[in-house]
Design an enzyme around this catalytic site. Structure first.
Site, PDB file in Angstrom:
ATOM      1  CE1 TYR A  22      -3.379  -3.073  -0.435  1.00 43.89           C
ATOM      2  CE2 TYR A  22      -3.075  -2.051   1.851  1.00 43.89           C
ATOM      3  CZ  TYR A  22      -4.348  -2.797   1.427  1.00 43.89           C
ATOM      4  OH  TYR A  22      -5.027  -3.798   0.723  1.00 43.89           O
ATOM      5  CG  LEU A  58     -18.636   2.251   1.300  1.00 45.78           C
ATOM      6  CD1 LEU A  58     -18.078   3.187   2.040  1.00 45.78           C
ATOM      7  CD2 LEU A  58     -20.325   1.452   1.266  1.00 45.78           C
ATOM      8  N   GLY A 114     -16.541   3.435  -2.742  1.00 40.38           N
ATOM      9  CA  GLY A 114     -17.551   4.658  -2.402  1.00 40.38           C
ATOM     10  C   GLY A 114     -18.373   5.116  -3.942  1.00 40.38           C
TER      11      GLY A 114
END
Ligand code: NAP
Length: 341
Positions: free
Chosen positions: A57, A214, A217
């Site tokens: 990451y 999600l 988003g």
């Protein structure tokens, strides 16, 4: 925040996991260190202890930020259960600086320990299957890391169900540590893990860690409102099907006066398997919104509406089994009489 045991282990983790893929501003998006610190502060203040990162990451920046946070006065590293991952290439460049092989596993863990400024990793994931390394080599290496005290528990992400099944069965037979949790993409826009991966995780008592709950988003409805974010307009997360599903999420959110993100996260939490959504937030306000999901319960009607709008075909053999279930006489009429746990 409530706690739950991670898979078939005694490790107590919060019912939400903090995703930190967006810690660091590389690649033009994400939270800087000061914002990331506020996000971890808030998460911990609300009782969150489970943090998800990876060597890859932001090419190590996410782990470095978490490591720096743990050095702050008053922060107790032991309070947190830190999960990281190995497999993908970070800063090193040699033929074995990526993949699931033992050499990369050991190299990657040493580098993660340095960036995280800690002596041990609570949960180490295999990040993504390389389709090359024998599963026996992987399990033996991971078990050695546990024996060395560098890792406490092992888990697996982004790997076919048959590989995980073979691994856990091998580990059981050899008396090695097993994968206790499964990290996969799972959301109202990505239900295909219901075909093989989720039944497999149930069988082995693995906790599900859905990533992109999600859909990056999209399910918050912000793209319908014309707001900007990290998803590119051509992404399948913004196509006609996902727009239809997102509109239903927003409609239900309006009916019960909660945020769309809470509807999408809670739908996952009300599925029939223990799960801990990994909530990604690049702003403090997003985290504050997402944390409210712990106070939400969707009605059966709302869950059913979401199930219907996002339904997928199970394909073969799932749909064939369902069809066979309708013709129960094919099983000699005993199907209903057998109690299934
Ligand atoms: N194992 C794997 O292969 C894998 C892959 C991906 C992720 N992960 C893990 O899963 C975590 C979560 O993944 P994800 O970041 O894709 O999850 P996500 O929850 O689907 O998406 C997070 C993004 O949604 C937006 N957002 C979140 N809450 C919001 C809110 N309340 N209102 C409006 N927008 C909101 C933000 O986008 P903007 O930044 O655009 O505002 C945020 O960056 C990662 O941090 C990582 O730890 C694992």
């Amino acid at each position: 925040m409530k706690y739950q045991l991670l898979g078939k282990s005694g490790l107590k983790v919060s019912e939400l996991c903090l995703g930190t893929m967006g810690f660091g501003t590389e690649a033009g998006w994400g939270a800087d260190e000061a914002t990331a610190f506020k996000i971890i502060d808030k998460f911990a203040e609300e009782g969150g202890n489970f943090i998800d990162t990876a060597n890859i990451y932001k090419l190590g920046t996410s782990e470095k930020i978490i490591g720096n946070y743990m050095q702050n006065i008053g922060v107790d590293r032991d309070y947190f259960a830190i999960a990281t991952k190995y497999s993908l290439k970070d800063n090193e460049s040699n033929p074995n600086a990526s993949g699931n092989n033992r050499k990369n596993m050991m190299r990657s863990v040493e580098a993660s320990l340095k960036r995280l400024q800690t002596d041990f990793i609570d949960v180490l994931y295999l990040h993504i299957w390389d389709d090359l390394t024998p599963i026996e080599e992987i399990l033996r290496g991971l078990d050695d890391l546990i024996s060395q005290g560098k890792v406490n528990y092992i888990a697996i992400s982004d790997t076919p169900a048959w590989v995980v099944s073979k691994g856990n069965t091998y580990a059981e037979l050899m008396g090695l540590n097993k994968f206790i949790a499964l990290q996969i993409e799972y959301s109202l826009l990505q239900r295909t893990p219901e075909r093989e991966l989720i039944p497999m995780a149930k069988h082995f008592g693995m906790t599900l860690l859905p990533w992109a709950p999600l859909a990056g988003g999209a399910l918050t409805g912000k793209y319908l409102r014309g707001e900007q974010g990290r998803i590119k307009p051509e992404s399948k997360r913004l196509n006609d099907t996902s727009t239809t599903i997102t509109k239903e999420v927003v409609a239900i959110a309006d009916e019960i006066n909660i945020s769309p993100s809470n509807v999408a996260l809670q739908w996952i939490r009300q599925q029939d398997i223990p799960s801990i959504p990994i909530i990604g937030a690049t702003k403090l306000s997003q985290l504050e919104d997402n944390l409210k999901v712990t106070e939400v319960l969707l009605s059966d009607t709302h869950v059913e509406r979401l199930n219907q709008i996002s339904k997928i075909e199970l394909g073969f053999p799932g749909d064939f089994f369902k069809e066979a279930g309708v013709r129960q006489n094919n099983f000699g009429g005993f199907y209903d009489k057998i109690k299934k746990s």
